[in-house]
Design a protein around this motif. Structure first.
Motif, short mmCIF file in Angstrom:
data_model
loop_
_atom_site.label_atom_id
_atom_site.label_comp_id
_atom_site.label_asym_id
_atom_site.label_seq_id
_atom_site.Cartn_x
_atom_site.Cartn_y
_atom_site.Cartn_z
N GLU B 376 53.23 -61.64 102.08
CA GLU B 376 54.16 -62.58 102.56
C GLU B 376 53.72 -63.34 103.80
OE1 GLU B 376 58.09 -60.29 101.55
OE2 GLU B 376 58.13 -61.53 103.33
N ASN B 379 50.79 -65.80 102.90
CA ASN B 379 51.36 -66.89 101.96
C ASN B 379 52.23 -67.81 103.09
OD1 ASN B 379 52.20 -68.27 99.82
ND2 ASN B 379 53.97 -67.15 99.79
N LYS B 380 52.98 -67.28 103.90
CA LYS B 380 53.92 -68.09 104.70
C LYS B 380 53.22 -68.88 105.48
CE LYS B 380 57.68 -67.66 107.98
NZ LYS B 380 58.25 -66.72 108.86
N ASP B 382 49.83 -69.73 105.46
CA ASP B 382 48.60 -70.17 104.94
C ASP B 382 47.39 -69.84 105.51
OD1 ASP B 382 49.58 -71.56 102.78
OD2 ASP B 382 50.13 -73.22 103.87
N VAL B 401 42.43 -62.87 102.62
CA VAL B 401 43.23 -63.55 101.36
C VAL B 401 42.98 -62.97 100.10
CG1 VAL B 401 42.18 -65.69 101.15
CG2 VAL B 401 44.44 -65.42 100.49
#
Lengths: 431, 421
Positions: B376, B379-380, B382, B401
């Motif tokens: 999360e 993703n949030k 980047d 990542v």
């Protein structure tokens, strides 16, 4: 002082050997599997049906055969496992590389015919077990076929496999039932030690089916592939050998007690096996009125497990032999032949069972006869391979292993020919 | 001799005649010299009958006429048909065996082989892996052709040009083939890994032994976890330990976690002490936490360094770290106090201390953070990586990542079954 040193040395030595033992047990446990899995899969629908019919029809008189078959099963399975460990290749790969396209085509045809028959037996087993719970085969067979297909293709069937294996273990119930039925142990011992044989087609076919259900063509491909998959090499092979031998013993330990318990209950009462419910009666001494449920749970597990594994292993064997893309990780268009084969085996197996008027018990028994008749072909390929120094180096078969394997081959061919002649010319018997 | 090319299957079994047109025997095999990229036919193996064989030099063949080989000389030397070094027999060593198609990047089985004239020599030009080759072998070339005409079947020929074929080491061949693997090694590790997965253990092991440890590690990281363990178990321990040293510590820990405890310990003992220590630390963490996912290879600097000093330090270290885009700033007790990107570092004036350009409000996770939380965050914001700190706030690793990506893309990933602490 001297004494103290010895004691200390002793303790050290003891500790050392304990360590070694622990290590060996650990290695054994990590290798354990192919043999035992194959053994459990061996007691599939066709196996249960055949042994139950043997006991119900012939009593204990064929037990001597089980003892001999166990030896030959252990030897044949060991051959396959050894070939896998030495070469790192599957049986169909070896056949292709050593005998070329034409022989491979022949071997694969034999495998396919035997496996289509076995697949039908598995679905007959599924149908029979569900009928006991009141589910008609027209519902259970298509449903389970689609479910198994989906599970395997989705690739999440590992857990299901374990679950079904657990089901299949129910057949250990026969061991208890065999004792509780209070068989006449002197009769059992006589059946084990005194060979009896009848020269009549029905008996001979039952004989062929019993060998054919214990030592099957597909198991030979399966055990070798599993050994290769696990990455077992010849350096760890002695553990694998134990696994294979134990597996063979376990298979026939169960078969032995299926025959004893059906012999003690059904044969004594004169009940022939016409349906799966009849076969379940042999468990009555253990489970009473729940015996049919116990039986059907076990039969379902064994059949469903084999119905998933068998088409898959067949598709792998054929595709590897011809160099076609295989593996459930692929999309259909990447491995069309692989998926078509896998699907076709399930579909044909299911359809055969759904044909109106099919006797489920008969499908289970007939398929094992087909296996027994075709087995020698695969065994001859195996024997030629396992005796090739070029392939096996120093690990070629010992003369004793060759003898037992050849006896199995010759017996099966002899029986098949004799059965064939006797069925064509029944007049020969009356003379 | 064969201006339009010919298949090996069409030559095997053809009669061989001597200079007086007397039949000597039939073609048993054809030997080629592997020295060239399109191997030159160099030997003809003749089956005389009664189990006897003879070898003649390709130069002794006068012609191929009316479907028979005609020899220049009357004499053939009987003897065991063993090719010389650098030579192989096509039917015995290649036909029906597996090869690697380095162009299509897959393992295939050889159904037939195509030979053709090249100047005044005959050379092996292609491997046939298609259905027509299979049919030709199964039914004979005439019948196969007739069938194709009859049913109007259009079976696609699939020939692989020999210069993109890689042979596989095989002990089944009488003399062990010396295989260079050169063409295979030129592929991207990910492509190589996919090919490797299709091979048999013996060939897998042979290839890993032929590769240098660095390349082997790169490739092993790309292989499916189940196959990884099998390969590692079958490699010589020395080689296995070398490869593990070259792997990213988190991947090495994943792999060791899958192995049997004893085996894992053995390998750790053989590894370089520093590398082994990093892996051991990672093995202590629970598999489904930031600690289990992270790598210990990251870049951390003191805040007092200037931008220029930091860049020089980076050059000096020429770090092997998976990602160098984020540089972490720590104090004397290795507590994480800031982060800056490579970009921040490069655009800053050379004499600026990095503590002045770093971001102090660092987004980080604890070693016990679950994968979902990490995914999360990455993703949030980047991120390319997120730092992992222990209970004392010390920087212990980073989760990149790609590790989170793996987790999302392969849902039931069978990771680290038996974690040892």
């Amino acid at each position: 002082m001297a004494l103290w040193e010895t004691v200390a040395d002793r303790a050290k030595w003891f500790q050392g050997s304990l360590q070694r033992l622990k290590r060996q047990v650990a290695i054994f446990l990590s290798i354990m599997g192919p043999g035992l899995l194959t053994a459990t899969a061996d007691n599939d629908a066709g196996g249960i049906a055949t042994y139950a019919i043997v006991g119900a029809r012939e009593g204990y008189s064929l037990l001597w055969m089980i003892i001999l078959i166990t030896v030959s099963l252990a030897i044949v399975q060991e051959m396959g496992a050894r070939m896998g460990a030495v070469t790192g290749k599957g049986l169909s790969d070896l056949i292709r590389e050593e005998f070329g396209v034409r022989w491979t085509f022949f071997a694969m045809l034999v495998l396919l015919v035997a496996n289509v028959a076995t697949c039908a037996a598995e679905f007959a087993g599924i149908a029979a077990s569900m009928e006991i719970f009141g589910v008609p085969k027209y519902v259970s067979v298509p449903l389970i076929a689609v479910m198994l297909w989906g599970l395997v293709v989705k690739g999440s069937y590992k857990a299901v496999e374990r679950f079904l294996l657990l089901f299949a273990l129910t057949f250990a119930g026969y061991v208890a039932s065999g004792f509780m039925a209070r068989p006449d142990w002197s009769e059992v011992t006589r059946g084990m030690l005194v060979p009896t044989f009848k020269v009549e087609p029905g008996f001979m076919l039952l004989f062929i089916a019993t060998i054919g259900t214990t030592i099957t063509p597909w198991m030979q491909f399966f055990i070798q592939a599993t050994v290769v998959d696990k990455g077992i090499t010849i350096s760890h092979y002695r553990y694998e050998k134990l696994d294979v031998l134990f597996g063979a013993f376990w298979t026939d330990f169960i078969s032995f007690f299926i025959i004893v318990s059906t012999g003690a209950t059904l044969f004594r009462a004169g009940i022939p096996i016409e349906t799966a419910k009849d076969a379940a009666l042999a468990l009555a001494p253990l489970a009473g009125r729940y015996s049919t449920y116990l039986f059907s749970i076990g039969l379902f597990g064994a059949s469903a497990l084999a119905a998933a594994v068998l088409p898959l292993s067949t598709a792998y064997a054929v595709c590897e032999a011809f160099g076609w893309e295989s593996g459930i990780d692929n999309e259909f268009r990447e491995a069309p032949i692989f998926f078509s084969l896998f699907t076709a085996l399930i579909a044909i197996g299911a359809v055969v069972v759904l044909l109106p008027g099919t006797s489920l018990m008969k499908v289970m028994l007939r398929s094992q006869e087909v296996n027994g008749i075709l087995l020698p072909v695969i065994l001859i390929f195996m024997l030629k391979l396992v005796n090739s120094r070029r392939i096996m180096g120093q690990h070629v078969n010992s003369p004793f292993f060759n003898l037992i394997a050849w006896i199995t081959v010759v017996c099966l061919i002899g029986l098949t020919v004799a059965w064939f002649i006797l069925s064509l010319f029944p007049a020969l018997l009356s003379n | 001799m064969f201006p339009h090319g010919v298949f090996l299957s069409e030559l095997l079994g053809r009669p061989v005649l001597d200079d007086q047109n007397q039949r000597i025997g039939r073609v048993g095999d054809i030997g080629v010299s592997l020295a060239d990229s399109f191997p030159r036919a160099s030997l003809l193996k003749i089956e005389i009958g009664g189990g006897k064989t003879a070898l003649v030099e390709w130069n002794d063949i006068l012609a191929f006429e009316h479907g028979s080989f005609k020899l220049r000389s009357p004499r053939v030397t009987l003897g065991p048909a063993e090719p010389r070094e650098g030579e192989i027999l096509l039917a015995r060593d290649i036909l029906d065996k597996q090869i690697v198609d380095t162009n299509g990047r897959k393992v295939v089985r050889v159904n037939d082989l195509k030979l053709a004239d090249a100047g005044n020599e005959v050379r092996l030009i292609a491997a046939d892996i298609g259905a027509p080759g299979l049919l030709r072998r199964l039914l004979g070339s005439k019948l196969a052709a007739a069938l194709a005409r009859l049913k109007g079947i259009r079976l696609e020929e699939s020939l692989i040009s020999w210069n993109s074929v890689e042979l596989l080491e095989t002990e089944l061949a009488g003399a062990k083939l010396v295989v260079s693997h050169e063409k295979l090694f030129k592929l991207h590790p990910a492509d190589m890994a996919e090919i490797i997965e299709d091979l048999h253990i013996k060939e897998q092991t042979a290839i890993f032994h032929a590769l240098d440890s660095e390349k082997a590690a790169e490739m092993l990281q790309e292989v499916e976890p189940e196959v990884q363990t099998v390969i590692l178990q079958n490699l010589a321990e020395e080689k296995a330990a070398d490869i593990l040293e070259e792997m990213d510590p988190d991947d090495a820990a994943d792999l060791l976690g899958e192995l049997h405890e004893e085996k894992a310990k053995d390998l750790l003992r053989r590894m370089d002490e520093e590398d082994a220590r990093e892996v051991r630390e990672l093995l202590d963490y629970d598999e489904d936490t930031a600690g289990g996912l992270m790598t210990t290879e990251f870049l951390a600097f003191r805040g007092s360094l200037t931008a220029e000093e930091t860049i020089n330090e980076l050059r000096r270290l020429s770090p092997e770290a998976e990602t160098i885009y984020y540089l972490y700033v720590v104090d004397e007790s290795e507590t994480l106090i800031g982060v800056l990107s490579l970009r921040d570092l490069i655009v800053a004036a050379p004499s600026t201390p990095i503590s002045e350009i770093m971001i102090t409000d660092v987004i980080k996770v604890g070693v016990d953070a679950p994968p979902e939380e990490i995914a999360e965050i990455i993703n949030k914001y980047d991120f390319l990586a997120v730092p992992v700190v222990n209970a004392q706030g010390r920087l212990v690793g980073i989760v990149t990542v790609d590790d989170v990506f793996d987790l999302v893309l392969t849902p039931p990933r069978r990771r680290r079954l038996k974690r040892k602490s």
